[in-house]
Scaffold this active site. Structure first.
Site, PDB file in Angstrom:
ATOM      1  CG  ASP A 172      -4.049 -35.254  -8.113  1.00 56.21           C
ATOM      2  OD1 ASP A 172      -3.230 -35.124  -9.061  1.00 56.21           O
ATOM      3  OD2 ASP A 172      -5.255 -35.489  -8.281  1.00 56.21           O
ATOM      4  CD  GLU A 201       6.720   1.938  -4.980  1.00 53.38           C
ATOM      5  OE1 GLU A 201       7.578   2.587  -4.404  1.00 53.38           O
ATOM      6  OE2 GLU A 201       6.082   2.362  -5.967  1.00 53.38           O
ATOM      7  CD  GLU A 255      -0.467   2.032  -7.635  1.00 51.77           C
ATOM      8  OE1 GLU A 255       0.028   3.137  -7.421  1.00 51.77           O
ATOM      9  OE2 GLU A 255      -0.830   1.663  -8.769  1.00 51.77           O
ATOM     10  CD  GLU A 275      -1.337   5.724  -5.724  1.00 52.01           C
ATOM     11  OE1 GLU A 275      -1.907   6.616  -6.385  1.00 52.01           O
ATOM     12  OE2 GLU A 275      -0.099   5.687  -5.622  1.00 52.01           O
ATOM     13  CD  GLU A 306       1.987   2.787  -3.858  1.00 51.12           C
ATOM     14  OE1 GLU A 306       1.368   3.329  -4.799  1.00 51.12           O
ATOM     15  OE2 GLU A 306       3.209   2.935  -3.664  1.00 51.12           O
ATOM     16  CG  HIS A 314       5.138   0.969  -9.705  1.00 51.89           C
ATOM     17  ND1 HIS A 314       4.808   2.202  -9.256  1.00 51.89           N
ATOM     18  CD2 HIS A 314       4.313   0.722 -10.755  1.00 51.89           C
ATOM     19  CE1 HIS A 314       3.827   2.709  -9.985  1.00 51.89           C
ATOM     20  NE2 HIS A 314       3.497   1.809 -10.896  1.00 51.89           N
ATOM     21  NE  ARG A 360       4.891   8.703  -9.548  1.00 45.15           N
ATOM     22  CZ  ARG A 360       5.787   8.560  -8.582  1.00 45.15           C
ATOM     23  NH1 ARG A 360       6.752   9.425  -8.444  1.00 45.15           N
ATOM     24  NH2 ARG A 360       5.698   7.569  -7.736  1.00 45.15           N
ATOM     25  CD  GLU A 382       8.865   3.387  -9.549  1.00 43.02           C
ATOM     26  OE1 GLU A 382       9.462   4.483  -9.572  1.00 43.02           O
ATOM     27  OE2 GLU A 382       7.656   3.275  -9.306  1.00 43.02           O
ATOM     28  NE  ARG A 396       6.006   4.567 -13.200  1.00 43.02           N
ATOM     29  CZ  ARG A 396       5.383   5.041 -12.128  1.00 43.02           C
ATOM     30  NH1 ARG A 396       5.981   5.017 -10.958  1.00 43.02           N
ATOM     31  NH2 ARG A 396       4.169   5.543 -12.230  1.00 43.02           N
TER      32      ARG A 396
HETATM   33  N1  GLU Z   1      -1.422   3.701 -10.485  1.00 47.32           N
HETATM   34  C1  GLU Z   1      -0.330   3.955 -11.371  1.00 47.32           C
HETATM   35  C2  GLU Z   1      -0.036   2.715 -12.233  1.00 47.32           C
HETATM   36  O1  GLU Z   1      -0.917   2.187 -12.762  1.00 47.32           O
HETATM   37  C3  GLU Z   1       0.916   4.389 -10.671  1.00 47.32           C
HETATM   38  C4  GLU Z   1       0.814   5.553  -9.730  1.00 47.32           C
HETATM   39  C5  GLU Z   1       2.124   5.821  -9.010  1.00 47.32           C
HETATM   40  O2  GLU Z   1       3.077   6.300  -9.630  1.00 47.32           O
HETATM   41  O3  GLU Z   1       2.210   5.433  -7.831  1.00 47.32           O
HETATM   42  O4  GLU Z   1       1.043   2.243 -12.380  1.00 47.32           O
HETATM   43 MG    MG Z   2       1.392   4.334  -6.433  1.00 50.36          MG
END
Ligand code: GLU
Ligand code: MG
Length: 444
Positions: free
Chosen positions: A53, A132, A134, A189, A196, A245, A316, A333, A335
């Site tokens: 259902d 990836e 976390e 992390e 992670e 990511h 980053r 990547e 992010r």
């Molecule tokens: N925790 C970070 C985020 O919010 C990323 C840290 C990392 O570059 O692994 O994306």
């Molecule tokens: Mg990370």
């Protein structure tokens, strides 16, 4: 008639003494669901599908058209290693959802992803994705409910005793590998109690399936250790949040076509178009990759999460980063997504964005050289840098304004998703938060 793969799965299930088979699927909002059948129903499940259902499942159908069929994908067969084996093991199969007319159901996230993957295939491309994720581990009370304290005060790459999650993390990795999901690495992390686990890259569909399985295994294993695992993107004010990511590359005839050894950054023109597509559609992508109110508490300056629509081959803080690994491992990547996202929808959406960038030969411009957080408003303006949406509401408006993303979702899913998310926003918006009480009650 059963095909060879289905017959193999049935044989394997008998060899492994399977008694129950969990038929799993994901709803539009990214919740994993399942229905258990007994082993003697497996042949019928493959042949006809199992009726359920759909009207009670978030975002699926209206009450008067509620019958839906689960059709198990034999390539997803695996055992739940943590369930008892005595008296019969428990296996699972991830399903596609079909209508009684035998059509793929337009509200099935797996189908939406399959559709975009087929579009890429028709252009000659296969997508590979390395997620990836976390997450945080929190203490629990005597009834197993999460408490507000994280399990440790460890930070980036810390070891035990600062890292109190190592035993749970070890079990998560072992179970994933037993289930056939390859893990690249795992670590503590930056934030207290934050971890992670990087999954090995896989084709787009498999990567989404693997992420759903990863979430389930992480929750189950944390519980076995008396802990609570959360994928809430920003559980603690003032600390890093959790991202998801997505490393992505396109292959053609088993060659990574994002790589170009003659380019100074090792990137092909195609990879640059793909990046440009991601940047162009980034605001609408947030509505899918950052799907809850709390997601936007993570996308703020200073915590390694992106805030601006930029790309870079190192920093980053940018939305798209090019990791140093070159050659066959060349990848982009992306992010912004967080682990609350529905992986089928965000992988479909990012691929669609990238393909659109390729079709329209979009240019991402030059990568930025310094941390995006450090740019002044004037520099931002000069470089033409746009911000990511600041709230769920803004992101939903951006999705509404993006015809490519709307078409990718299809009318049914777009409407149901928007409706559910606008209600979520409205409920949040009308709350009076603790911060407001502290800030205003005594002063105003
Ligand atoms: N925790 C970070 C985020 O919010 C990323 C840290 C990392 O570059 O692994 O994306
Ligand atoms: Mg990370």
């Amino acid at each position: 008639m059963l095909n060879l793969r289905q017959k193999e799965v049935i044989k394997r299930a008998h060899e492994l003494n399977v008694r129950f088979v969990r038929l799993q699927f994901t709803d539009i909002l990214g919740n994993f669901k399942n229905l258990a059948i007994t082993i003697n129903q497996l042949e019928r499940a493959f042949e006809e599908g199992i009726l359920f259902d759909g009207s009670s499942i978030q975002g699926f159908t209206r009450i008067h058209e509620s019958d839906m069929y689960l059709r198990p994908d034999p390539d997803t067969f695996t055992i739940f290693p943590w369930r008892p084996k005595e008296g019969g093991a428990v296996a699972r199969l991830i399903c596609d959802i079909y209508t009684p007319q035998g059509e793929p159901f337009v509200g099935c996230p797996r189908y939406i992803l399959r559709r975009v993957l087929a579009e890429a295939e028709a252009m000659g491309y296969s997508l590979y994705v390395g997620p990836e994720p976390e997450f945080f581990l929190f203490e629990t009370d005597e009834r197993g409910r999460p408490r507000k304290e994280t399990i440790d005060t460890g930070s980036y790459f810390d070891l035990s005793p600062l890292d109190r999650g190592e035993d749970a993390r070890r079990d998560i990795v072992i179970v994933l590998e037993e289930m056939g999901i390859q893990v690249e690495s795992s670590h503590h992390e930056v934030a207290p109690g934050q971890h992670e686990i990087d999954l090995h890259f896989a084709d787009g569909l498999r990567a989404a399936d693997n992420f759903m399985t990863f979430k389930l295994v992480t929750k189950v294993m944390a519980k076995k250790h008396g802990l609570h695992a959360t994928f809430m993107p920003k559980p603690i004010f003032g600390e890093n949040g959790s991202g998801l990511h997505l490393h992505q590359s396109l292959y053609q005839n088993e060659v990574n076509i994002f790589a170009d050894p003659d380019d100074e950054k090792g990137l092909s023109a195609l990879a640059r178009h793909y990046i440009a597509g991601l940047l162009h559609h980034a605001p609408a992508l947030c509505a899918l990759g950052n799907p809850i109110v709390n997601s936007y508490k993570r996308l703020v300056p200073g915590y390694e999460a992106p805030v601006d629509i930029t790309w870079s081959d190192r920093d980053r803080s940018t939305l798209v980063r090019i990791p140093a690994a070159g050659g066959q491992s060349t990848r982009v990547e992306f992010r912004s997504p967080d682990p609350a996202a529905n992986p089928y929808l965000i992988i479909a959406a990012t691929l669609k964005a990238g393909l659109n960038g390729i079709q329209k030969r979009m240019s991402p411009g030059e990568p930025i050289q310094e941390s995006a957080y450090e740019l002044s408003p004037e520099e931002r303006q000069k470089l033409g840098i746009r911000n990511l949406p600041g709230s769920l509401r803004e992101a939903l408006d951006c999705l509404a304004d993006d015809p490519v993303m709307r078409e990718m979702l299809g009318e049914h899913t777009y409407d149901h998703y928007m409706k559910a998310k606008l209600i979520e926003w409205e409920v949040y918006r009308t709350q009076v938060h603790q911060w407001e009480i502290e800030q205003y009650l005594g002063n105003i």
